[in-house]
Design a protein around this motif. Sequence first.
Motif, mmCIF file in Angstrom:
data_model
loop_
_atom_site.group_PDB
_atom_site.id
_atom_site.type_symbol
_atom_site.label_atom_id
_atom_site.label_comp_id
_atom_site.label_asym_id
_atom_site.label_seq_id
_atom_site.Cartn_x
_atom_site.Cartn_y
_atom_site.Cartn_z
ATOM 1 N N ALA A 303 38.703 39.705 43.008
ATOM 2 C CA ALA A 303 38.535 38.503 43.826
ATOM 3 C C ALA A 303 37.780 38.821 45.111
ATOM 4 N N TYR A 307 34.372 36.894 45.784
ATOM 5 C CA TYR A 307 34.436 35.844 46.803
ATOM 6 C C TYR A 307 34.399 36.359 48.231
ATOM 7 N N LYS A 388 28.570 33.895 42.384
ATOM 8 C CA LYS A 388 29.989 33.717 42.723
ATOM 9 C C LYS A 388 30.620 32.669 41.810
ATOM 10 N N LEU A 389 29.908 31.580 41.596
ATOM 11 C CA LEU A 389 30.410 30.526 40.722
ATOM 12 C C LEU A 389 30.464 31.000 39.271
ATOM 13 N N THR A 392 33.413 33.295 38.217
ATOM 14 C CA THR A 392 34.763 32.755 38.375
ATOM 15 C C THR A 392 35.622 32.877 37.111
ATOM 16 N N ILE A 395 37.634 36.071 37.077
ATOM 17 C CA ILE A 395 38.785 36.115 37.988
ATOM 18 C C ILE A 395 39.942 35.301 37.414
ATOM 19 N N VAL A 396 39.646 34.165 36.815
ATOM 20 C CA VAL A 396 40.694 33.343 36.196
ATOM 21 C C VAL A 396 41.384 34.128 35.078
#
Length: 419
Positions: A303, A307, A388-389, A392, A395-396
Amino acid sequence: MLNSSDQSKGSIRSILVWGSSDIYFIASVMIAVLFGILSPDIQKQLSLDTAQLGLLGSVFFISYGAAQLVAGGFMDSLGPRLTLAASSIIAACGLFLLSVVSDFKTAIPAQLLIGVGLSTSYVGAIYLAGKWFPPERFSFVSGVTQMSANIVTAALVLIMALSGAIVGFRIVMRGMAFVTLAIGVLMFLFVRSAPARGGASSGGVPKIGFTASMHRVVRIPQFWLGTIYFSSGFGVLMAFSNLWNIPDQLAYGHSIETAASMNALLPLGGAFGAILAGWISDYIGRRAIVARVYIAGMLLMGAFLVYGPDTSTAIAFLILILLGFFFGGAVMGFPLVGQHVPSGLQGSAFGLMAAIAYLLSAVLQYLVGALISGPGTPGTPAAIHDFKLALTPLIVTLAIGFICSRWLRDPEPSSGGEG
């Protein structure tokens, strides 16, 4: 009772059998990582867009993962020697085909063959580690298996990056085809099925068919929890390090040499993380606790990398090596599951675990590529925000693995679980 000479010979034989398969696993990791390093050249020579590049990477992992659904069963039924040797021939054919393809359509079958051929490498090395070494050393040898592949791969990538020897993908794939064939001969010469332990070769489980084996495995709750732990960590690692980390670093404005060096820190950190996780879990006899610590580290460092603020290159190097260290703990999934699964079903269980992890990685690779809106201008806020998008979903996935890890359990000492 064995004397010291017999024990020494047995140890040497165990190392030769497992070591031969470990070399194959090392080669498979190198091939997968080289695809990521050479992806800009592959994209250029085959005229691919980012979605096609992501799909091409996914094809490898889909075939790799799907083939492992039966690869583990073949270990139990046909034996590891024939399974590993035959699969190396298939992989070599795919590598040679990839070295001569001219477009996206012809690259697809090459990736399929490579994935199917290499599908036995990881589960084969882990399977033989479990069969040829004492149960109380399974976590440690599993960690060594991961560590060896990571160190060799990291060294290769660093040498290529620092020397500027990042050559065209065709010559690399052709060379790896010959290497894979040579390893196949080595495995045919040295790999053998393990001798029976205590007069039972299957841990009290009679030989049964593929469907019956899978049915028994999937009814074990801790199999699913261990698989979620392994798949979330290993699947994200493969999607990130084998394809999207280098394009991500390029988006931050780094050169291809710097990006490759940064990517090498993931397997380098993972080497130490894997061996330490295996040693600690064997020492304290608490594999579930060690796994929870590692998955928490994966989530936190991942993360922060995705981010967090745009840091200096030195800080980025540090974050990547720490992230790789925690990713190394994913290999704990096999000991976690192995201690709950009878010996005669471990090949099927490990094969299914690896299949799920690699199929998840394939989905994540394609999803990231589909979410990237365009190449963007390297070093600009728009390009960085785009990645970054797009990252994601990784990370989820780690967050899901972290949540599920709280239900991981080690067997009670009195239960005599398999190790």
